[in-house]
Design a protein around this motif. Structure first.
Motif, PDB file in Angstrom:
ATOM      1  N   GLU A  95      47.470  37.694  43.730  1.00 48.31           N
ATOM      2  CA  GLU A  95      47.244  36.621  42.754  1.00 48.31           C
ATOM      3  C   GLU A  95      46.757  35.360  43.467  1.00 48.31           C
ATOM      4  O   GLU A  95      47.088  35.119  44.626  1.00 48.31           O
ATOM      5  CB  GLU A  95      48.547  36.294  42.000  1.00 48.31           C
ATOM      6  N   GLY A  96      45.966  34.568  42.753  1.00 43.80           N
ATOM      7  CA  GLY A  96      45.640  33.219  43.213  1.00 43.80           C
ATOM      8  C   GLY A  96      44.418  33.109  44.088  1.00 43.80           C
ATOM      9  O   GLY A  96      44.012  31.998  44.452  1.00 43.80           O
ATOM     10  N   ILE A  97      43.803  34.207  44.457  1.00 40.11           N
ATOM     11  CA  ILE A  97      42.641  34.141  45.366  1.00 40.11           C
ATOM     12  C   ILE A  97      41.830  35.427  45.178  1.00 40.11           C
ATOM     13  O   ILE A  97      42.397  36.461  44.822  1.00 40.11           O
ATOM     14  CB  ILE A  97      43.116  33.996  46.835  1.00 40.11           C
ATOM     15  N   VAL A  98      40.536  35.323  45.384  1.00 39.48           N
ATOM     16  CA  VAL A  98      39.712  36.543  45.475  1.00 39.48           C
ATOM     17  C   VAL A  98      39.778  36.971  46.938  1.00 39.48           C
ATOM     18  O   VAL A  98      39.245  36.293  47.817  1.00 39.48           O
ATOM     19  CB  VAL A  98      38.253  36.264  45.044  1.00 39.48           C
ATOM     20  N   ASN A  99      40.466  38.052  47.189  1.00 36.20           N
ATOM     21  CA  ASN A  99      40.663  38.461  48.582  1.00 36.20           C
ATOM     22  C   ASN A  99      39.545  39.412  49.015  1.00 36.20           C
ATOM     23  O   ASN A  99      39.468  40.550  48.535  1.00 36.20           O
ATOM     24  CB  ASN A  99      42.029  39.133  48.753  1.00 36.20           C
ATOM     25  N   LEU A 100      38.675  38.924  49.896  1.00 38.13           N
ATOM     26  CA  LEU A 100      37.622  39.788  50.462  1.00 38.13           C
ATOM     27  C   LEU A 100      37.848  39.936  51.969  1.00 38.13           C
ATOM     28  O   LEU A 100      36.905  39.943  52.749  1.00 38.13           O
ATOM     29  CB  LEU A 100      36.239  39.222  50.126  1.00 38.13           C
ATOM     30  N   GLU A 101      39.119  40.018  52.335  1.00 39.68           N
ATOM     31  CA  GLU A 101      39.480  40.229  53.749  1.00 39.68           C
ATOM     32  C   GLU A 101      40.409  41.446  53.825  1.00 39.68           C
ATOM     33  O   GLU A 101      41.620  41.329  54.041  1.00 39.68           O
ATOM     34  CB  GLU A 101      40.105  38.956  54.289  1.00 39.68           C
ATOM     35  N   HIS A 102      39.780  42.615  53.619  1.00 39.67           N
ATOM     36  CA  HIS A 102      40.570  43.845  53.665  1.00 39.67           C
ATOM     37  C   HIS A 102      40.274  44.671  54.913  1.00 39.67           C
ATOM     38  O   HIS A 102      40.516  45.874  54.940  1.00 39.67           O
ATOM     39  CB  HIS A 102      40.340  44.662  52.394  1.00 39.67           C
ATOM     40  N   GLY A 103      39.742  44.002  55.940  1.00 42.07           N
ATOM     41  CA  GLY A 103      39.531  44.710  57.205  1.00 42.07           C
ATOM     42  C   GLY A 103      40.774  44.652  58.081  1.00 42.07           C
ATOM     43  O   GLY A 103      40.843  45.296  59.126  1.00 42.07           O
ATOM     44  N   TYR A 104      41.756  43.850  57.671  1.00 40.53           N
ATOM     45  CA  TYR A 104      42.970  43.645  58.477  1.00 40.53           C
ATOM     46  C   TYR A 104      43.845  44.896  58.349  1.00 40.53           C
ATOM     47  O   TYR A 104      44.052  45.637  59.290  1.00 40.53           O
ATOM     48  CB  TYR A 104      43.671  42.396  57.959  1.00 40.53           C
ATOM     49  N   TRP A 105      44.401  45.099  57.155  1.00 31.98           N
ATOM     50  CA  TRP A 105      45.013  46.389  56.878  1.00 31.98           C
ATOM     51  C   TRP A 105      44.844  46.686  55.400  1.00 31.98           C
ATOM     52  O   TRP A 105      44.567  45.794  54.601  1.00 31.98           O
ATOM     53  CB  TRP A 105      46.483  46.445  57.297  1.00 31.98           C
ATOM     54  N   GLY A 106      45.024  47.955  55.035  1.00 30.71           N
ATOM     55  CA  GLY A 106      44.791  48.372  53.655  1.00 30.71           C
ATOM     56  C   GLY A 106      46.082  48.283  52.866  1.00 30.71           C
ATOM     57  O   GLY A 106      47.162  48.541  53.384  1.00 30.71           O
TER      58      GLY A 106
END
Ligand SMILES: Cc1ncc(COP(=O)(O)O)c(C=O)c1O
Length: 433
Positions: free
Chosen positions: A63-74
């Motif tokens: 919630e609260g953000i469009v997260n386009l940082e999914h290279g960290y972990w799934g």
């Protein structure tokens, strides 16, 4: 098993370790799984927003953000999370009684499902805490170096492993050579540059080769480079940390002897799981972990010594792979490529944006990166990441390893929507100001 009483547990254990149920899979089967509609190939399904909305429903939302940082972990899908939570409860309740009597069979089952999914033999697979553990051990325990030899890595490699390759200079008296790839490259460009590096450094004995770069998602033609390296007597350690699940492949497609993988990125397992792969018959050049013995060089498991691990996460591996396969590895790759195309196709026509990574389709993945044209310093990239977050509510990450300069990485997941990508392209247009 989480809710069994003591008598039932004793009965299960008395029947032998093999009778202890495979917890991860059982738990997953209690929830439904995504079911791609029949008759749609991966390319058509990639654009089927209804199906991917259904897939997104299997995940808890950020919630609260469009997260386009999914290279960290799934993120774990809910059925995987359920399997993990149940396994955590059971392991905590049964404690050493389960650990000493039932765990070995469940751990073996986890190895079996990994081996099957990767197209490997079970004895070629070792579960690790992450890709770092697997790859660090391969580099550190590699025995094939003599003073005066050279080792090779590239700017697109994982930063911590570049440091480990450099450490070989002091510890083994070898020279570390670095190859820099252009900010956009085709498969042919990359292969040509590696060939040139091989020609220029005839004393190369070992190289690190990254299947998918964590900087900008560039795909390296691992099989072609490895075939060339093999002819020249250069050993390859393959970093597949970022690729398995992002791309659909089997280990045989890479043609490598040794590789490290993550399960907690694109396979969607609980955090803290990786894999060491060592092809049968290739163990001789990588020493066992200090203190372990393997006189026949036939036990890949002796190359790692993790100690006590998170039992429950290992028990959830079958559920994670089952969920991954329910979506379909090819469908996942196609959807992620589609999401990347949605923003890169637009961004390529924006003169103030520089898109980084693949220059042909085979060199692209769902992961990508960009910077503002001509702005590649550390502070430029940090400002860009901050503007995306603070002005547009889009979360990304700065990557600092490329020879061409710093950038911001964009990594959607299978639960990312095309509307979220549209919010990125809208922000990119406005970044001109
Ligand atoms: C290309 C690459 N290699 C290795 C790693 C290390 O993975 P882990 O931190 O899970 O050990 C990462 C993590 O982001 C990566 O992207």
């Amino acid at each position: 098993m989480a809710n069994l009483n003591r008598r039932q547990v004793l009965a299960a254990l008395a029947a032998g370790a093999a009778a202890v149920p495979a917890l991860g899979l059982q738990a997953a089967q209690r929830s439904s799984m995504p079911a791609p509609p029949a008759g749609q190939n991966a390319a058509a399904l990639a654009k089927n927003e209804d199906f991917w909305r259904e897939v997104a429903g299997y995940y808890d939302r950020t919630e609260g953000i469009v997260n386009l940082e999914h290279g960290y972990w799934g993120k774990m899908a809910k059925p995987v999370q359920q399997a993990y939570v149940e396994a955590t409860r059971m392991v905590n309740a049964q404690n050493s009684y389960y650990g000493r009597k039932g765990y070995a069979a469940d751990a073996k089952r986890a190895v079996n499902v990994i081996a099957e999914a990767l197209g490997a033999h079970e004895d070629e697979i070792v579960v690790t805490r992450n890709a770092s553990e697997a790859i660090h051990n391969l580099i550190r325990q590699y025995q094939g170096l003599n003073k005066g030899d050279a080792v090779l890595y590239a700017d697109v490699d994982y930063p911590q492993f570049k440091t480990t390759m450099h450490w070989l200079e002091e510890s083994r008296g070898v020279q570390a050579r670095v190859i820099s790839l252009p900010s956009r490259a085709t498969q042919k460009d990359i292969l040509d540059l590696y060939r040139q590096a091989f020609d220029a450094n005839p004393n190369l004995k070992l190289m690190l080769l990254t299947h998918v770069s964590n900087q900008h998602g560039l795909v390296i033609p691992v099989a072609a480079i490895t075939a060339e390296a093999r002819q020249r007597g250069i050993d390859v350690i393959c970093d597949s940390a970022q690729s398995w699940g992002l791309l659909d492949y089997k280990i045989g497609d890479l043609g490598v002897d040794w590789a490290g993988f993550n399960l907690h990125k694109w396979i969607g397992s609980p955090v803290g799981l990786g894999v060491l792969y060592m092809r049968r018959g290739t163990l001789e050049k990588v020493a066992p972990y200090p203190g372990e013995t393997d006189p026949d060089n036939s036990k890949a498991a002796t190359r790692i010594h993790t100690g006590t691990a998170n039992f429950a996460s290992i028990l959830a591996i079958p559920a994670a792979l089952e969920f991954h396969q329910a979506i379909g590895a090819a469908n996942k790759e196609a959807r992620l490529r589609h999401l990347r195309r949605l923003w890169t196709n637009e961004a390529q026509d924006m003169p103030h944006i520089e898109v980084l990574g693949g220059a042909d389709e085979a060199s692209w993945t769902g992961m990508g990166a960009f910077r503002l044209a001509g702005k590649s310093s550390p502070s430029d990239a940090k400002d860009l990441q901050q503007r995306l977050e603070n002005e547009f509510g889009i979360f990304t990450v700065v990557r600092k390893g490329l020879a061409s300069g710093h950038c911001v990485r964009i990594t959607p997941q299978v639960f990312s929507s095309s509307q979220e990508i549209a919010s990125l392209t809208s922000a990119m247009r406005q970044l001109r100001a």
